[in-house]
Design an enzyme around this catalytic site. Structure first.
Site, PDB file in Angstrom:
ATOM      1  N   HIS A  18       0.956  -1.239   0.025  1.00 25.34           N
ATOM      2  CA  HIS A  18       0.013  -0.125   0.087  1.00 25.34           C
ATOM      3  C   HIS A  18       0.799   1.384   0.050  1.00 25.34           C
ATOM      4  O   HIS A  18       0.498   2.315  -0.132  1.00 25.34           O
ATOM      5  CB  HIS A  18      -0.775  -0.025   1.284  1.00 25.34           C
ATOM      6  CG  HIS A  18      -2.113   0.865   1.035  1.00 25.34           C
ATOM      7  ND1 HIS A  18      -2.427   1.463  -0.105  1.00 25.34           N
ATOM      8  CD2 HIS A  18      -3.483   0.788   1.807  1.00 25.34           C
ATOM      9  CE1 HIS A  18      -3.718   2.122  -0.245  1.00 25.34           C
ATOM     10  NE2 HIS A  18      -4.290   1.484   0.977  1.00 25.34           N
TER      11      HIS A  18
ATOM     12  N   ASP B 154      -2.357   2.169  -4.830  1.00 24.93           N
ATOM     13  CA  ASP B 154      -3.397   2.612  -3.945  1.00 24.93           C
ATOM     14  C   ASP B 154      -4.371   1.508  -4.183  1.00 24.93           C
ATOM     15  O   ASP B 154      -4.465   0.929  -5.034  1.00 24.93           O
ATOM     16  CB  ASP B 154      -3.866   3.766  -4.471  1.00 24.93           C
ATOM     17  CG  ASP B 154      -3.089   5.067  -4.156  1.00 24.93           C
ATOM     18  OD1 ASP B 154      -2.475   4.916  -2.954  1.00 24.93           O
ATOM     19  OD2 ASP B 154      -3.124   5.962  -4.792  1.00 24.93           O
TER      20      ASP B 154
END
Length: 561
Positions: free
Chosen positions: A534, A538
């Site tokens: 992450h 995204d």
């Protein structure tokens, strides 16, 4: 003191070299770092210097011969202390003096020495052929002997598997460099030693009578006495050279790796024109031939029908304390490092595989007959992943420190990889390994199918090369073979994403036609889970990637060859 001179490794992907010219002859004095012989590999020609000053007492490999890296090719005896020529102390590892000129030397990690085990250049030159711990990759400096396949006193053939080793990157069977008798085992099972350490001695036609004292085996019995040795002027049998009768026609020059591939796939080397030095058949030559013909038979991971094999190792006794194998310890270390490095997020999509299931059922017999490889579901999934990665390069990227090539939790740059190197996780009875299909974006569907099948087969038979388990940029793992709906995979560093493939099952599904009418139908459905880092990917990017991947599989319209 005698010092072994070895064939150096001139790059991570180079495992053999050809001696094109000896610059000295037996009996000549040599100075330290003075050019001793010339070699030619698939990538470079180079002069190799002497590791020490002294006298070239023995040449073991003749000009024109091709041998594996770390093979002892000559012996230099140093002058005694106090002679007119001052001699520097020998290095601890012979390979340190014959590094490739253009390669940056890397520091070696500390290794706990094994009591009584000499390094290759520290040990007296054995009157037989020394068997050394090979270097299985540029960044590998040690290996663990997990199993001896022969015991002291056994007769061995050249290229016959002698022992198994485990390193940070690969488990492998190591072949005997020559034929003869295994007169001594110097390193026991379970011991970890540095590369180039002499782990055993093979006697035979190259051993002097009475030169090697019988080695005591683990059961306390002495090893058999070695056979007589040839005179130093006659080179010993060369690892990597076929021993054919004199009347059998022109000698075929090839390496043990090439001959092993040819044997595994029933390829006659006489049908191949070698492109290497003096007509030598290289690894690229045999793989090119294999690509033209297709492997005889290979079993790739099948996302729908494969089932786990029964464990081949010993069954653990409840209450027993069993130490981790080297592979298990490395897996544990890598998994903890990955979880600590990357903030993991997972997204799961259910995909209708009915179109592909029907295509495979219709084409699998023809495909295997025409191409020599079974048609499984993995090439469909791999091809769809490659196509989608080309559209979303961020999922094929890595986070690195600026100006560095290593993954770090404090990375501040994104490296967009030029190629898609697809890791394919393969479950073994003794652990897990991830061989890599390099430049997957340049391969056809058939090329992917062949590469995946070949890597999986060689992973299970311990025949992978170290450079075939590194360089990955995206990984596929298939827990669905065990019936799992889906798994939440841990990222295979330095990737930024990994995809887990769930079980393929028939389910009732609501279908809506163009006019909005709903019907219930039996469809072949499969879960796919994307685990991603992450820090650079995204959730929206991951969702778009998976939506496109789903669209590619459900609307499959590509030729399969």
């Amino acid at each position: 003191m005698p010092t072994d001179v070895i064939m150096p490794q001139m790059g991570e992907s180079i495992f053999e070299g050809t001696i094109t010219k000896w610059l000295k002859k037996a009996g000549d004095p040599v100075q330290k770092d003075e050019p001793l012989f010339e070699i030619s590999t698939d990538k470079v020609d180079a002069e190799i210097p002497s590791p020490v000053a002294g006298t070239l007492t023995e040449i073991r490999v003749a000009e024109g011969a091709t041998v594996q890296v770390n093979t002892v090719v000559a012996v230099v005896s140093e002058a005694a202390v106090g002679e007119s020529t001052k001699i520097a102390a020998p290095k601890k590892a012979a390979s340190a003096a014959v590094e490739a000129p253009a390669r940056t030397e890397q520091p070696k990690p500390p290794v706990t020495p094994v009591a009584g085990v000499p390094a290759a250049s520290d040990a007296p030159a054995p009157h037989g052929t020394p068997v050394v711990m090979p270097q299985m990759g540029e960044s590998i400096f040690e290996g663990t002997i997990t199993r001896w396949l022969k015991k002291a006193g056994d007769t061995v053939q050249k290229d016959e598997p002698l022992f198994e080793i485990s390193t940070d990157k690969v488990d492998a069977e190591i072949p005997a460099p020559v034929a003869g008798t295994l007169t001594e085992i110097k390193v026991p099972e379970g011991a970890t030693v540095q590369i180039n350490t002499v782990v055993a001695v093979i006697g035979g036609a190259s051993a002097q009578p009475g030169a090697v004292a019988p080695a005591e085996q683990s059961d306390g019995q002495p090893a058999r006495a070695p056979a007589p040795k040839n005179t130093p002027s006659a080179p010993a049998p060369v690892a990597g050279e076929p021993s054919a009768p004199a009347a059998a026609g022109p000698r075929i020059r090839s390496s043990p790796l090439v001959r092993r591939i040819a044997k595994d796939h029933s390829i006659d080397l006489r049908e191949i024109s070698g492109t290497g030095s003096a007509g030598r058949i290289t690894k690229e030559d045999i793989l090119r031939r294999l690509g033209e013909r297709g492997p005889r038979e290979a079993a790739a991971p099948d996302a729908a029908t494969a089932r786990p094999a029964a464990p081949s190792g010993p069954i653990a006794i409840p209450g027993e304390l069993v130490p981790l194998t080297r592979m298990r310890a490395i897996i544990a270390q890598r998994m903890v490092e990955s979880e600590r490095t990357s903030p993991h997020v997972h997204t799961v999509f259910k995909i209708d595989m009915t179109r592909i299931v029907r295509l495979r059922e219709r084409e699998k017999a023809r495909f295997e007959q025409a191409n020599g490889v079974k048609l499984t579901y993995m090439p469909f999934i791999a091809a769809a992943a490659v196509e989608t990665l080309r559209k979303f390069p961020i999922v094929n990227a890595s986070l690195v420190r600026s100006g560095e090539g290593e993954r770090s939790g404090e990375g501040n740059s994104i490296r967009y990889h030029q190629n898609i190197n697809l890791g394919i996780a393969v479950a073994l009875d003794w652990g897990l390994i991830v061989p890599v299909v390099r430049q997957a974006e340049e391969r056809s569907f058939l090329g992917l199918a062949r590469a995946i099948a070949d890597l999986a087969e060689r992973a299970r038979s311990k025949k992978l090369m170290p450079d075939e388990t590194s360089g990955n940029t995206f990984t596929l793992t298939n827990p669905g073979i065990f019936g799992e709906e889906f798994g939440l995979p841990i990222i295979n560093q330095p990737d930024s994403a990994i995809m887990a493939i769930g079980a393929l099952k028939k389910e009732p599904v609501v279908l809506t036609d163009a006019e909005g009418n709903d019907t219930i139908a039996i469809r072949s459905m499969q879960h796919f889970c994307l685990g991603f880092d992450h820090r650079i990917i995204d959730g929206a990017d991951a969702g778009r990637f998976m939506a496109e991947f789903k669209k590619t599989l459900e609307g499959w319209d590509k030729e399969i060859g």
